[in-house]
Motif scaffolding. Structure first.
Motif, PDB file in Angstrom:
ATOM      1  N   ILE A 270     -25.079 -16.900  13.150  1.00 47.82           N
ATOM      2  CA  ILE A 270     -26.093 -16.833  14.209  1.00 47.82           C
ATOM      3  C   ILE A 270     -25.852 -15.616  15.097  1.00 47.82           C
ATOM      4  N   ILE A 271     -24.600 -15.371  15.432  1.00 46.58           N
ATOM      5  CA  ILE A 271     -24.293 -14.224  16.297  1.00 46.58           C
ATOM      6  C   ILE A 271     -24.567 -12.913  15.570  1.00 46.58           C
ATOM      7  N   VAL A 272     -24.305 -12.866  14.253  1.00 43.54           N
ATOM      8  CA  VAL A 272     -24.639 -11.665  13.480  1.00 43.54           C
ATOM      9  C   VAL A 272     -26.140 -11.377  13.592  1.00 43.54           C
ATOM     10  N   GLY A 273     -26.963 -12.426  13.478  1.00 43.72           N
ATOM     11  CA  GLY A 273     -28.403 -12.240  13.629  1.00 43.72           C
ATOM     12  C   GLY A 273     -28.788 -11.767  15.019  1.00 43.72           C
ATOM     13  N   LEU A 274     -28.165 -12.355  16.052  1.00 37.03           N
ATOM     14  CA  LEU A 274     -28.458 -11.930  17.425  1.00 37.03           C
ATOM     15  C   LEU A 274     -28.053 -10.475  17.659  1.00 37.03           C
ATOM     16  N   VAL A 275     -26.897 -10.109  17.122  1.00 35.44           N
ATOM     17  CA  VAL A 275     -26.445  -8.720  17.260  1.00 35.44           C
ATOM     18  C   VAL A 275     -27.407  -7.767  16.556  1.00 35.44           C
ATOM     19  N   ALA A 276     -27.894  -8.173  15.383  1.00 37.27           N
ATOM     20  CA  ALA A 276     -28.861  -7.331  14.665  1.00 37.27           C
ATOM     21  C   ALA A 276     -30.136  -7.150  15.492  1.00 37.27           C
ATOM     22  N   TYR A 277     -30.657  -8.256  16.052  1.00 36.03           N
ATOM     23  CA  TYR A 277     -31.823  -8.152  16.934  1.00 36.03           C
ATOM     24  C   TYR A 277     -31.535  -7.214  18.110  1.00 36.03           C
ATOM     25  N   GLY A 278     -30.356  -7.385  18.726  1.00 31.05           N
ATOM     26  CA  GLY A 278     -30.013  -6.564  19.885  1.00 31.05           C
ATOM     27  C   GLY A 278     -29.900  -5.090  19.546  1.00 31.05           C
ATOM     28  N   ILE A 279     -29.287  -4.784  18.396  1.00 27.28           N
ATOM     29  CA  ILE A 279     -29.124  -3.385  17.990  1.00 27.28           C
ATOM     30  C   ILE A 279     -30.482  -2.738  17.744  1.00 27.28           C
ATOM     31  N   PHE A 280     -31.345  -3.435  17.012  1.00 28.06           N
ATOM     32  CA  PHE A 280     -32.659  -2.864  16.723  1.00 28.06           C
ATOM     33  C   PHE A 280     -33.493  -2.735  17.997  1.00 28.06           C
ATOM     34  N   GLY A 281     -33.389  -3.713  18.896  1.00 23.64           N
ATOM     35  CA  GLY A 281     -34.130  -3.622  20.147  1.00 23.64           C
ATOM     36  C   GLY A 281     -33.648  -2.468  21.008  1.00 23.64           C
ATOM     37  N   PHE A 282     -32.335  -2.315  21.120  1.00 21.10           N
ATOM     38  CA  PHE A 282     -31.766  -1.225  21.929  1.00 21.10           C
ATOM     39  C   PHE A 282     -32.105   0.133  21.315  1.00 21.10           C
ATOM     40  N   ALA A 283     -31.993   0.239  19.987  1.00 20.29           N
ATOM     41  CA  ALA A 283     -32.255   1.513  19.322  1.00 20.29           C
ATOM     42  C   ALA A 283     -33.729   1.900  19.428  1.00 20.29           C
TER      43      ALA A 283
END
Length: 304
Positions: A270-283
């Protein structure tokens, strides 16, 4: 008579000039009076800096790095229960396994496709509606009211109706994302259009500009700041909508992967998915910021 006026004016100038010299202890001939001390220089007031200060390269990464460091420290000292929140080391190991199996890449590509399509259709629709409402009274009367009502209704609240109309396939998911993006684009672009100074419109009319020239030279530069604000909000809305729609009868995507992990209490996935969302949103937000600075380089703002 002229000579008299000239002599009187000269005497007045000399009298006026002598006053400050005598007060300062100076000799009328141009030198300093004997025994007089030189006047101290006036103190220079310190210049107070009121702006936010000089920008630091990659300064926006400081906050996320501090959050990760705090998370790592709390996990290392045993403050966090790994059954509730896995540590960064476990998350990195899980991410490596998901990448090795190709599961993460497949889900990420599908999520990016959904978010990209929703963003494209939402931006296009929002800008067209804003232009129609901002440049025409008829368009404003017909479009602004319904769109303001839609703004008060969250796109996620329309999910039951959209599922009834469009089913649970990709069309519904892209539509939900596009609706959230379109409203943000419309509100900010419309506000920027209607906020253009009327003096520029009068100047364009005085120069007898055509409609196309007016749009190119007045409307587009005046609406770009609001357009980029709406685009940044729209990018964020696309990721928020994606998180929700991928957990509703989805069979692929990052949200689907997280929903499946929830069934087996896999907090690391779940955290891997959240981190992926966060990275794409920030980028994506950083990319929009970079384009905004390039396009609006003529502006002098506090952002630098």
């Amino acid at each position: 008579m002229t000579e008299l006026l000239t002599n009187t004016a000269t005497a007045a100038r000399v009298s006026t000039a002598d006053g400050p010299l005598r007060k300062a202890g100076a000799d009328p001939a141009g030198g300093r009076a004997p025994g007089a001390k030189p006047a101290p220089p006036a103190p220079r007031a310190a210049r107070r800096r009121l702006g936010p200060g000089r920008a630091i390269p990659f300064g926006r990464l400081i906050g996320p790095v501090l959050v990760i460091a705090l998370w790592w420290f709390a996990s290392a000292i045993g403050y966090l229960d790994p059954r509730i929140l896995s540590g960064p080391g476990t998350v990195l190991s899980t991410a490596s396994d998901l990448i090795s199996s190709g599961r993460l890449q497949d889900n990420v590509l599908i999520s990016l496709q959904r978010a990209g399509l929703g963003l494209f259709f939402g931006v296009t629709a929002g800008v067209l509606l804003a232009v129609a409402a901002g440049l025409s009274r008829t368009g404003e009367y017909l479009l602004d009211g319904p769109l303001q009502i839609k703004r008060a209704i969250p796109s996620l609240a329309m999910l039951p109706l959209l599922i009834l109309w469009l089913g649970i396939g990709e069309q519904m998911k892209v539509t939900v994302i596009a609706l959230g993006v379109a409203v943000n684009m419309y509100i900010n672009t419309y506000a920027s259009l209607t906020g253009i100074d009327s003096r520029y419109v009068e100047l364009a009319e005085g120069l007898d500009l055509s409609r196309a020239q007016f749009i190119r030279k007045v409307v587009v530069p005046g609406s770009l700041p609001g357009f980029f604000v709406g685009l940044r909000l729209g990018v964020t809305a696309s990721w928020l909508g994606l998180i929700v729609v991928e957990q509703i009868n989805a069979t692929s995507g990052i949200g689907y992967m997280m929903f499946q992990a929830q069934q087996y209490a896999q907090s690391d996935v779940i955290i891997v998915g959240l981190v992926a969302y966060g990275i794409f949103g920030f980028a994506s937000d950083a990319a929009v910021r970079a384009v905004e600075r390039k396009v609006l380089s003529w502006r002098r703002t506090l952002a630098g």
